[in-house]
Design an enzyme around this catalytic site. Structure first.
Site, PDB file in Angstrom:
ATOM      1  N   GLY A 197       2.310   2.285  10.450  1.00 27.47           N
ATOM      2  CA  GLY A 197       2.988   3.198  10.646  1.00 27.47           C
ATOM      3  C   GLY A 197       3.929   3.642  11.690  1.00 27.47           C
ATOM      4  N   LYS A 249       0.157   4.580  -0.187  1.00 29.36           N
ATOM      5  CA  LYS A 249      -0.781   5.192  -0.272  1.00 29.36           C
ATOM      6  C   LYS A 249      -0.840   6.840  -0.682  1.00 29.36           C
ATOM      7  CE  LYS A 249       0.118   3.217   4.919  1.00 29.36           C
ATOM      8  NZ  LYS A 249      -0.027   4.012   6.357  1.00 29.36           N
ATOM      9  N   GLU A 304      -7.059   4.672   7.590  1.00 23.19           N
ATOM     10  CA  GLU A 304      -7.420   6.015   7.474  1.00 23.19           C
ATOM     11  C   GLU A 304      -8.340   7.002   6.546  1.00 23.19           C
ATOM     12  OE1 GLU A 304      -3.078   5.360   5.233  1.00 23.19           O
ATOM     13  OE2 GLU A 304      -2.376   5.038   7.008  1.00 23.19           O
ATOM     14  N   HIS A 354      -9.428   1.135   4.574  1.00 23.72           N
ATOM     15  CA  HIS A 354      -8.184   1.315   5.426  1.00 23.72           C
ATOM     16  C   HIS A 354      -8.726   2.196   6.069  1.00 23.72           C
ATOM     17  CE1 HIS A 354      -4.093   2.299   6.307  1.00 23.72           C
ATOM     18  NE2 HIS A 354      -3.819   1.227   5.478  1.00 23.72           N
ATOM     19  N   GLU A 398      -5.768  -4.889   9.909  1.00 22.97           N
ATOM     20  CA  GLU A 398      -4.980  -3.913  10.587  1.00 22.97           C
ATOM     21  C   GLU A 398      -4.822  -2.711  11.927  1.00 22.97           C
ATOM     22  OE1 GLU A 398      -2.045  -2.921   6.831  1.00 22.97           O
ATOM     23  OE2 GLU A 398      -4.049  -1.272   7.201  1.00 22.97           O
ATOM     24  N   ASN A 417       0.893  -1.367   0.367  1.00 20.69           N
ATOM     25  CA  ASN A 417      -0.041  -0.075  -0.014  1.00 20.69           C
ATOM     26  C   ASN A 417       1.181   1.146   0.042  1.00 20.69           C
ATOM     27  OD1 ASN A 417      -1.904   2.388   0.623  1.00 20.69           O
ATOM     28  ND2 ASN A 417      -1.803   2.143   2.256  1.00 20.69           N
ATOM     29  N   SER A 426       3.032  -2.144  10.246  1.00 27.07           N
ATOM     30  CA  SER A 426       4.457  -2.082  10.199  1.00 27.07           C
ATOM     31  C   SER A 426       5.118  -3.555  10.311  1.00 27.07           C
ATOM     32  CB  SER A 426       4.700  -1.868  12.253  1.00 27.07           C
ATOM     33  OG  SER A 426       4.468  -0.492  12.192  1.00 27.07           O
TER      34      SER A 426
END
Ligand code: PEP
Length: 251
Positions: A175, A15, A100, A98, A169, A13, A214
């Protein structure tokens, strides 16, 4: 527990990262290393780069996809990209839900389910993300949260359950450099597979459940050794071809 008929999937991904110049180097590196990888590799890239990715990866075993898709087929939805458009660029996958997007774009569980359904109806494989925040984990709410997130997706999928990919996730691991331990992740993956099995036992054994948060070359092996962890969704480490390939080799 799992008789693994599931082919490992390592999906990047990117991003909102990249440029024509940096993508070219990254894609060359991934393409060059892909033949030596036994599992499946994919990269999910910003939509404006799909043409570049399509031309760089066509004819290679690496697949590609997008990071979001509209829940609508077409029409007056300014700024959105449809599943049919993604297909025209040769996409196999699209990430939906996701964290985010759930948090910065207020995407609800229902909208995520609609997006997953739209993707599947067009022939794209949705990679549906679920995961709890640190606060939710500390409250012991992890199972309740991922169940709530997944339920509308499973309702929407019904007969096509086996075609979906799920990514667990944990938000606190994305991150941050904090990874769920393999045991913590396995526990949630098993819970997700049990939810799938309640709907359709046979499909549940086919669905790939990826871990994301991560994942790096040095922790991938232990995570991927768990019976219900069928691959990874890789953020930061997917921007470096050798790290991304090293994770794929750990599978
Ligand atoms: C992600 O964004 O899907 C992700 C897992 O990011 P990272 O690997 O950087 O934690």
């Amino acid at each position: 527990m799992s008789v693994s008929m599931r082919r490992t999937l390592i999906a990047g991904n990117w991003k909102m990262n990249g440029s024509f110049a940096s993508n070219a180097g990254l894609l060359d590196g991934v393409r060059a290393g892909a033949a030596a990888v036994s599992g499946e590799l994919a990269v999910c890239v910003p939509a404006p780069y799909l043409a570049q990715v399509q031309s760089a990866l066509s004819g290679s075993p690496v697949r590609w996809g997008a990071q979001d898709v509209s829940a609508h087929e077409r029409g007056a939805f300014t700024g959105e990209v449809s599943a049919e458009m993604l297909l025209e660029f040769g996409c196999s996958y699209v990430i939906v839900g996701h964290s985010e997007r759930r948090s910065y774009h207020a995407e609800s569980d229902e909208l995520v389910a609609q997006k997953a359904q739209r993707a599947l109806a067009s022939g794209l494989t949705p990679i549906v993300c679920v995961g709890e925040t640190l606060e939710e984990r500390e409250q012991g709410a992890t199972d309740a949260v991922v169940s709530r997130q997944l339920a509308p997706v499973l309702d929407a999928m019904r007969t096509q359950l086996a075609s979906v990919v799920i990514a667990y996730e944990p938000v606190w691991a994305i991150g941050t450099g904090k990874t769920a331990t393999p045991e913590m992740a396995q526990q949630v993956h098993a819970r997700l597979r049990a939810m799938l099995a309640e709907r359709d036992a046979e499909s549940a054994q086919q669905v790939r459940i990826l871990y994301g948060g991560s994942m790096k070359p040095d922790n991938a092996k232990d995570l991927l050794a768990k019976p219900d962890i069928d691959g990874g969704l890789i953020g930061g480490a997917s921007l470096n071809a050798s790290d991304f390939l090293a994770i794929a080799h750990a599978a």
